[in-house]
Every structure is written in C-alpha cells, then in structure tokens.
Design a protein around this motif. Structure first.
Motif, PDB file in Angstrom:
ATOM      1  N   GLY A 100      -8.510   3.724   7.068  1.00 16.93           N
ATOM      2  CA  GLY A 100      -9.607   2.901   6.561  1.00 16.93           C
ATOM      3  C   GLY A 100      -9.100   1.761   5.697  1.00 16.93           C
ATOM      4  N   ARG A 101      -8.125   2.035   4.853  1.00 19.03           N
ATOM      5  CA  ARG A 101      -7.557   0.986   3.999  1.00 19.03           C
ATOM      6  C   ARG A 101      -6.794  -0.041   4.819  1.00 19.03           C
ATOM      7  N   GLU A 120       0.848  -1.189   0.000  1.00 22.61           N
ATOM      8  CA  GLU A 120       0.000   0.000   0.000  1.00 22.61           C
ATOM      9  C   GLU A 120       0.889   1.247   0.000  1.00 22.61           C
ATOM     10  N   LYS A 136      -7.468  -0.894   7.939  1.00 28.10           N
ATOM     11  CA  LYS A 136      -8.467  -1.703   8.639  1.00 28.10           C
ATOM     12  C   LYS A 136      -9.052  -2.771   7.716  1.00 28.10           C
ATOM     13  N   LYS A 137      -9.182  -2.456   6.448  1.00 28.11           N
ATOM     14  CA  LYS A 137      -9.775  -3.375   5.481  1.00 28.11           C
ATOM     15  C   LYS A 137      -9.021  -4.701   5.424  1.00 28.11           C
ATOM     16  N   HIS A 138      -7.711  -4.642   5.604  1.00 28.40           N
ATOM     17  CA  HIS A 138      -6.886  -5.856   5.524  1.00 28.40           C
ATOM     18  C   HIS A 138      -6.762  -6.571   6.872  1.00 28.40           C
ATOM     19  N   TYR A 188      -5.101  -7.427  12.822  1.00 27.49           N
ATOM     20  CA  TYR A 188      -3.743  -7.962  12.754  1.00 27.49           C
ATOM     21  C   TYR A 188      -3.326  -8.604  14.073  1.00 27.49           C
ATOM     22  N   SER A 231      -4.901   7.069   5.760  1.00 31.51           N
ATOM     23  CA  SER A 231      -5.372   5.825   5.130  1.00 31.51           C
ATOM     24  C   SER A 231      -5.720   4.736   6.118  1.00 31.51           C
ATOM     25  N   GLU A 275      -8.512  -0.259  16.586  1.00 33.88           N
ATOM     26  CA  GLU A 275      -9.144  -0.530  15.293  1.00 33.88           C
ATOM     27  C   GLU A 275      -8.368  -1.551  14.474  1.00 33.88           C
TER      28      GLU A 275
END
Length: 302
Positions: free
Chosen positions: A201-202, A192, A204-206, A209, A199, A239
């Motif tokens: 939000g991006r 990324e 969190k999408k993955h 962890y 970023s 998050e």
C-alpha cells in the motif's frame, strides 16, 4: 593466478580477480577488489600466512606499476569471510573505517569493519549503468535498495523520483549519505525502511512507476526466501507499473538459473515481455554458466 588479474587502468571501483566463479582451479576461495588506493582481498577459506604475505607483495608490485600515482598510499586489507563475523585485517598501509570510492563518476561510501558487505556490489556495475541510461524523467521504484546504488544511478540519469525500499534502515541511511556525497536533490528521493511484502500500500502511494528494479537477496531468515517470494512481487506489478514501463529483475542465487526467473515471470506476470539480458562485467567469469548474477530487462505491457 597473477596472469588472470585484471590490473586497473584507472581508479574506478572494480574487481581484479574473481576466484569465486570457480573458473581458476585452486583459487575458488579468493576475490580481489580495487578501491583506489586500497586493494581488498576476500578469503573464503583459511590460507598460510606465507602465502598471504607473498600475495600482498605481488599486489603492491603490480599496482605500483599500473597506478604509480598511488605508490606511497597503497593499502592491502583482507576480509576473512571464512571466520565468524567476517573480520578485516590490515596487511599493508592504512585501513580507514570508511573510504570514498568512485564508479562512473558517482561517489560511494565504502565501509570496512561495520558489516560483512562493504556497501557496493561490483558485479552489478552494468546494471547501474543501464539504470542511469534509462531513467530520464521517470519514476523509479528500487526494491531491496540496500545502500541505494541504483538510486544514485537513476538520479544521475535524470529520474524525476526514486523510491528506495529496504528493511534495513542502516542500509538506507548509508544510501542517503551516498546521495549527499553526490550533491543530489533529496526532495526527489524517498527512503522507506519497511518490509516490502507487508507494505505494498505504501509503495502504491508513491507510484505508479515507469521503472522498477528488483534485486532481492536469495534468503534472509524471517524475511526473504526468493524461491517463494519472487512470485509475490511479480503478482503486484499491475498495481505498481505504468503500461510500457520497464522492469529490471535480478537473481543472484547460484542454485537458481535464469530459467527459474523466466518461469516465475511467465506464470505470475504474463504481461511482462523479455527485452534483453544484461551481461556481467567480463572479470566475473563463471566456470558453470548461470551460477553468477542474472539481470533481465522486461517491458510491462498491461
């Protein structure tokens, strides 16, 4: 100075002399690294040509003695960090624009004459070993990934997925080539090229962890000021992390000690509990404790 050089017993990428730690008076301007069969001398101040010639001769003599199999291939390259653009010059042998180096069985592309940094920070060797030993089956977030050294270590350690985040797409491209060099399964790796602070939000999408690695620069104009920005990252941990996940938090600011990072965690991520401190490789001696790299392992407990 030569009595303090850690002459290499193998071809692993390693620092041979760490003058920047100010432990050896008179040599604060000098680092020496071994990237078999090349030795890289980094200068942070100008020196006499005669001094540099003697250094070259002594290095070649010592390396021919301890690594005789490279006697006919040895090169000595100097990077002048004291000059605009930090140029590289050749003292002996050949200066390839790129070279494959090895650390703990993993290969990395070393780049000369492309940028100020060559592609691998040797003081973080123990951090990469730690990540390799704590990644099996885990989802890993690698913040400020640079050329993805932690990502290589995580994949080698069995990570199920690694997300690399860095503003520099060129650095991430270098990291992708490092993974290919090791025949890694790129379907398990995400790159990324974004501003981390814009970023989440991006990211969190993955997730979530199991392991987060944060190795930020101290300051980059217009993007990072770690005195201000570490808190922004720490406040986002709920998050991003699973309960019981691990955070490897790093700080490489000479003017900020471990106390700064501990205080930031206590204030902005109180659910993180300090587990251990990772030592730096022994060659990275610091005259003043706390000015070198700091690597702390925390456990996130929601």
């Amino acid at each position: 100075m030569f009595q303090h050089i850690q002459w290499p017993a193998d071809d692993q990428a390693q620092r041979l002399f760490h003058g920047r730690g100010h432990a050896w008076p008179g040599f604060e301007h000098l680092n020496i690294d071994w990237y078999a069969p090349l030795v890289l001398v980094t200068l942070y101040a100008e020196v006499d040509e005669s001094w540099l010639t003697e250094l070259q001769q002594q290095l070649l003599t010592g390396l021919k003695h301890c690594r005789p199999e490279h006697a006919s291939q040895l090169s000595v390259v100097v990077q002048h960090r004291c000059r605009p653009g930090a140029p590289f010059t050749l003292l002996a042998g050949l200066m390839p624009e790129q070279l494959v180096i090895n650390e703990d069985g993993l290969d990395y592309w070393l780049h000369l004459n492309r940028s100020q940094n060559t592609g691998l920070f040797l003081d973080m060797a123990n951090g990469r070993r730690w990540v390799r030993g704590h990644s099996d089956g885990r989802r890993v977030l690698n913040l400020f990934a640079y050329t993805c050294g932690f990502s290589l270590a995580a994949l080698a350690g069995g990570a199920s997925k690694v997300v690399n985040v860095d503003m520099s797409r060129a650095a991430l491209s270098h990291g992708r080539e490092n993974h290919r060099l090791n025949d890694h399964d790129l379907s398990r790796v995400v790159f990324e090229g974004v501003d981390i602070f814009k970023s989440f939000g991006r990211l969190k999408k993955h997730g979530p962890y199991d392991l987060l690695i944060c190795d930020p620069p101290t300051f980059q104009k217009g993007s990072v000021d770690i005195r201000r920005d570490y808190a922004k990252l720490l406040r986002r941990l709920p998050e991003l992390m699973v309960a019981g996940g691990d955070c490897l938090l790093c700080l490489n600011a000479p003017d900020l000690g471990e106390d700064f990072l501990l205080a930031e965690v206590a204030q902005h991520a109180p659910h993180c509990v300090l587990v251990e401190r990772l030592a730096n490789p022994p060659v990275f001696i610091e005259a003043q404790a706390g000015r070198g790299l700091k690597v702390l392992h925390f456990r996130y407990q929601s």
